[in-house]
Design a protein around this motif. Structure first.
Motif, PDB file in Angstrom:
ATOM      1  N   UNK A 139      43.417  45.654  47.635  1.00 34.97           N
ATOM      2  CA  UNK A 139      43.351  44.374  48.539  1.00 34.97           C
ATOM      3  C   UNK A 139      44.434  43.421  48.540  1.00 34.97           C
ATOM      4  N   UNK A 140      45.115  43.457  47.207  1.00 34.69           N
ATOM      5  CA  UNK A 140      46.272  42.580  46.935  1.00 34.69           C
ATOM      6  C   UNK A 140      47.449  42.815  47.794  1.00 34.69           C
TER       7      UNK A 140
ATOM      8  N   UNK B  41      43.175  37.044  42.373  1.00 31.87           N
ATOM      9  CA  UNK B  41      42.765  38.196  43.300  1.00 31.87           C
ATOM     10  C   UNK B  41      41.392  38.460  43.416  1.00 31.87           C
ATOM     11  N   UNK B  42      40.569  38.483  42.226  1.00 28.77           N
ATOM     12  CA  UNK B  42      39.475  38.658  41.989  1.00 28.77           C
ATOM     13  C   UNK B  42      38.322  37.666  42.824  1.00 28.77           C
ATOM     14  N   UNK B  43      38.904  36.365  42.984  1.00 29.68           N
ATOM     15  CA  UNK B  43      38.173  35.173  43.551  1.00 29.68           C
ATOM     16  C   UNK B  43      38.394  35.525  44.984  1.00 29.68           C
ATOM     17  N   UNK B  44      39.637  35.749  45.600  1.00 32.51           N
ATOM     18  CA  UNK B  44      39.811  36.001  46.787  1.00 32.51           C
ATOM     19  C   UNK B  44      38.896  37.250  47.241  1.00 32.51           C
ATOM     20  N   UNK B  45      39.074  38.334  46.452  1.00 34.32           N
ATOM     21  CA  UNK B  45      38.208  39.380  46.686  1.00 34.32           C
ATOM     22  C   UNK B  45      36.687  39.234  46.870  1.00 34.32           C
ATOM     23  N   UNK B  46      36.156  38.336  46.015  1.00 34.93           N
ATOM     24  CA  UNK B  46      34.608  38.028  45.994  1.00 34.93           C
ATOM     25  C   UNK B  46      34.395  37.298  47.163  1.00 34.93           C
ATOM     26  N   UNK B  47      35.305  36.328  47.454  1.00 37.17           N
ATOM     27  CA  UNK B  47      34.994  35.341  48.582  1.00 37.17           C
ATOM     28  C   UNK B  47      35.041  36.193  49.765  1.00 37.17           C
TER      29      UNK B  47
END
Length: 611
Positions: free
Chosen positions: A283-284, A169-175
């Protein structure tokens, strides 16, 4: 900015030097502390020595195929093109027609080839378009596209680590902080990539949960006919449903637990505090549903008629037409369970039958056309062959739901509607079992697309239609003598329909109809549109036929067989089309010569100025 009356004063102190590490050095005054820290703590994906790359551009309708549409296997390669949201593993079903001479690519206006050294190598792939990133294992032997991007030619261990991170989730969020719907290679390459210790075996287990459930799905190359194996060890379709529910529920829970553990791993690595955790949770909650199987996405497994019986019968129809090898299916081993997850797949499932015209329990399998009654008989025989002890239970459940097996096959909103839905995939409407029917749909002949030839329609007329016409004609003559008016009128109407059916087949055969499977399902079926009764399928094929008539698909072999003069005229000016039809000799456009690049030197007059 002037503060509004009544608003609390909020001042943030930010170390501006941290902006230099943000993507494209944006002035990230709106970035939260943990977001700034993420980009400043870890190197980007690209700086770790790997990179996402854009793949080739082809014309989708002309070059892309579902694997079951493939004709000449020598001109196809498997293709990665992204797809619907699905993390870690995407089933394989697409191929691209891309084995042409070099001048074909250079002369085709819509083809762009990129990053040649990085195709057919294992790694990680992801779909360019989407609200949220989802990354997939990329097997060896696959070409990637401008829609399905790839990070390839990297060690398998690094690919597994990257899959773990990109699906967090953190990779998606940062992107999503700096990328919109289009997740271009340049954006993904700017993501911070923490090199941390992870349990590679755990990530492989996540991948295998999804991969192994592909063994149930005949629309993917990983297919292993697991439903047929389950049929062999159960007492009814209802008990099959119970076992499937339990299996899918268990695997879904296992998968969600793995996903949770994976997310926690990166939240710890990035030092996520409570405030950031709340953001990530919010976000998730917006993420799309991530099904563990495409079969789950088409049914909720509430009753046997939603998936269990239709899917099982579709598997059995494949055996009846000589598509699947029952001898290989009967092997209780599960090939692929312990194989290398990056290994290259073939163009067809391992149980795809090569030897045609086999005999199974006194019935021939592998013929490209059968009547509705014959197909029903073959399927019943195969069902009995698979599980003789439970055959009566299976038969009773089918009769209870669909009146009878022949009735289910006869109803174009029954079996064919299910098959059409399942074989509409990757934006291609491509069923392979076609019901050719009389006007009232009272008489059907099923044809099998992969085995169609230019003689098929003539054979259907000679072997099936003419004998049927003769039989009904004799019955009409007898009824005329006995004068039972109602039955006589019914048989007369049926006879007229059969004669119209024959006439339509003759007209198509004389076009001439020379099917070439490399054209794809829709084009090959288009001339037969008047013989289809399913509303959507009839409309799709009729629309395609109109486009063929207009010359929109003159690259197709069928267009050349029906309108040779028109296609030849186009080939004179279009080198790629001429190559596709093996007509380079009449093409007036010649391949461009590739001249070696000259090294740039400094001109003499410029040398003087420099000196």
């Amino acid at each position: 900015m002037q503060q509004r009356q009544g608003e609390p004063c909020s001042i943030r102190m930010i170390d501006s030097s941290k902006f230099s590490k943000l993507p494209n050095s944006v002035i990230g005054v709106h970035f939260e502390k943990f977001e700034l820290d993420s980009f400043n703590t870890y190197e980007t994906i690209q700086k770790t020595g790997i990179a996402a790359r854009k793949g080739n551009d082809f014309v989708s309708f002309e070059h892309y195929r579902n694997y079951w549409e493939i004709g000449n296997v020598s001109i196809y390669r498997l293709m990665y093109n992204g797809g619907v949201y699905s993390c870690f593993y995407k089933p394989t079903s697409s191929a691209v027609k891309n084995q042409f001479p070099a001048p074909y690519y250079k002369s085709h206006k819509s083809i762009n080839l990129r990053n040649a050294d990085y195709h057919y190598e294992s790694g990680v792939g992801y779909g360019k378009f989407g609200d949220y990133l989802d990354a997939h294992l990329l097997r060896k032997g696959m070409m990637f596209t401008s829609e399905g991007l790839a990070i390839s030619k990297i060690p398998n261990e690094k690919a597994i680590s990257l899959l773990s991170y990109l699906n967090s989730n953190i990779a998606r969020y940062l992107l999503n902080l700096f990328s919109g719907l289009h997740k271009q290679a340049g954006y993904v390459n700017l993501l911070p990539f923490p090199i941390i210790k992870i349990d590679l075996n755990k990530i492989i287990e996540i991948i295998k949960v999804k991969r192994d459930l592909c063994f149930f799905d005949e629309t993917v190359i990983e297919y292993r006919a697991e439903l047929i194996k389950l049929l062999n060890s159960t007492s009814s379709f209802s008990s099959m449903l119970d076992k499937l529910r339990k299996l899918f529920d268990e695997e879904q829970k296992k998968y969600q637990n793995y996903i949770g553990e994976n997310n926690n791993l990166y939240e710890q690595a990035f030092g996520i505090d409570k405030k950031a955790k709340i953001k990530l949770i919010a976000f998730s909650e917006k993420l799309p549903h991530d099904p563990i199987s495409e079969l789950i996405s088409v049914t909720t497994l509430k009753s046997v008629d939603e998936m269990v019986i239709p899917e099982t019968l579709m598997n059995i129809v494949g055996i009846a037409f000589g598509r699947w090898d029952l001898d290989k299916i009967s092997d209780n081993n599960k090939p692929g369970k312990s194989d290398d997850i990056f290994s290259e797949l073939g163009l067809f499932p391992d149980i795809y039958i090569i030897e045609k015209n086999k005999v199974l329990n006194d019935i021939s399998v592998g013929k490209e056309y059968v009547t509705n009654e014959e197909l029903s008989h073959k399927c019943r025989t195969i069902l009995r062959e698979i599980n003789p002890d439970a055959f009566q239970n299976f038969q009773s459940e089918i009769d209870e739901l669909f009146d009878s097996l022949p009735s289910y096959f006869l109803n174009y909103n029954g079996y064919f509607a299910y098959h059409l839905n399942r074989y509409t995939k990757n934006r291609r409407v491509s069923p392979i079992y076609w019901p050719l029917a009389t006007k009232s749909n009272s008489y059907i002949i099923w044809v099998y697309y992969p085995e169609l030839t230019e003689n098929t329609l003539f054979s259907i007329i000679n072997e099936l239609i003419d004998p049927q016409i003769n039989m009904i004609s004799d019955e009409v003559d007898v009824l005329k003598l006995n004068n039972p008016s109602k039955e006589l009128n019914t048989q007369k109407e049926f006879l007229a329909e059969l004669q119209d059916f024959k006439e339509e087949l003759l007209q198509i055969a004389k076009l001439p109809y020379r099917p070439n499977q490399d054209d794809g399902v829709l084009i090959t079926a288009a001339p037969l549109h008047n013989l289809f009764r399913h509303t959507k399928w009839k409309k799709d094929t009729e629309d395609c036929w109109k486009q063929l008539q207009k010359g929109e698909y003159d690259w197709a072999h069928l267009a050349y067989s029906i309108w040779p003069d028109r296609v030849k005229e186009k080939c004179k000016k279009d080198l790629s089309m001429a190559i596709a039809h093996d007509l380079e000799d009449i093409c007036e456009v010649k391949p461009k010569e590739t001249k070696p690049r000259e090294k740039k030197g400094v001109k003499v007059d410029k040398q003087g100025k420099l000196l």
